[in-house]
Design a protein around this motif. Sequence first.
Motif, short mmCIF file in Angstrom:
data_model
loop_
_atom_site.label_atom_id
_atom_site.label_comp_id
_atom_site.label_asym_id
_atom_site.label_seq_id
_atom_site.Cartn_x
_atom_site.Cartn_y
_atom_site.Cartn_z
N ALA A 32 101.08 29.48 62.41
CA ALA A 32 100.34 30.21 63.44
C ALA A 32 101.25 31.02 64.36
O ALA A 32 100.78 31.85 65.14
N ARG A 57 96.58 36.28 62.43
CA ARG A 57 97.74 35.47 62.04
C ARG A 57 98.65 36.22 61.09
O ARG A 57 98.18 36.80 60.11
N LEU A 80 91.65 28.88 64.82
CA LEU A 80 92.41 27.70 65.23
C LEU A 80 91.45 26.88 66.09
O LEU A 80 90.97 27.36 67.12
N LEU A 140 93.41 24.92 61.15
CA LEU A 140 93.72 26.34 61.03
C LEU A 140 93.11 26.80 59.70
O LEU A 140 93.43 26.26 58.64
#
Length: 158
Positions: A32, A57, A80, A140
């Motif tokens: 991330a 990302r 996230l 994620l």
Amino acid sequence: MTDARYADAGPDIPLAIRAEDAEDLRVLAALAQDAVLTAGDMAHDGVARRFSLLLNRFRWEDADTARREGRPYERVRSLLVISDALRVRHDGIDRGDPATVLSLLDIGWQPGEDGTGVLTLTFAGDGAVAIDAECLSVDLRDVTRPYLAVSGDLPRHE
């Protein structure tokens, strides 16, 4: 029998990982790192006890292959999600301006008693979000197909 490898999944498989301990979180945080979002892309649902961020990302897992093949670097939209979020505090982030651009540098975990702890999201420019959590549970997940990174370059840090 051998362990599964990320490369076995192929380059176009969306990332979907969960962190439930400090070692898992280090891997998730590395993937991330350098994600870009706006302040408006963060939301806390107190009833569901969930804090979510919609990230752009950088695809670190594809960077070496892209460099080797001479193709552009990629980003992907990812969610996230921090579960069991009891309380959220912001420091150095203008929540009044949802267009404020943020760059995620790190995700840290400070354990407390009985599995509780504080998850800290650190952003460039001294901004941070601290989440008091009942336990460490972070997901994620990529939610779009990859797209070309606008800058065309690897993120760099001083």
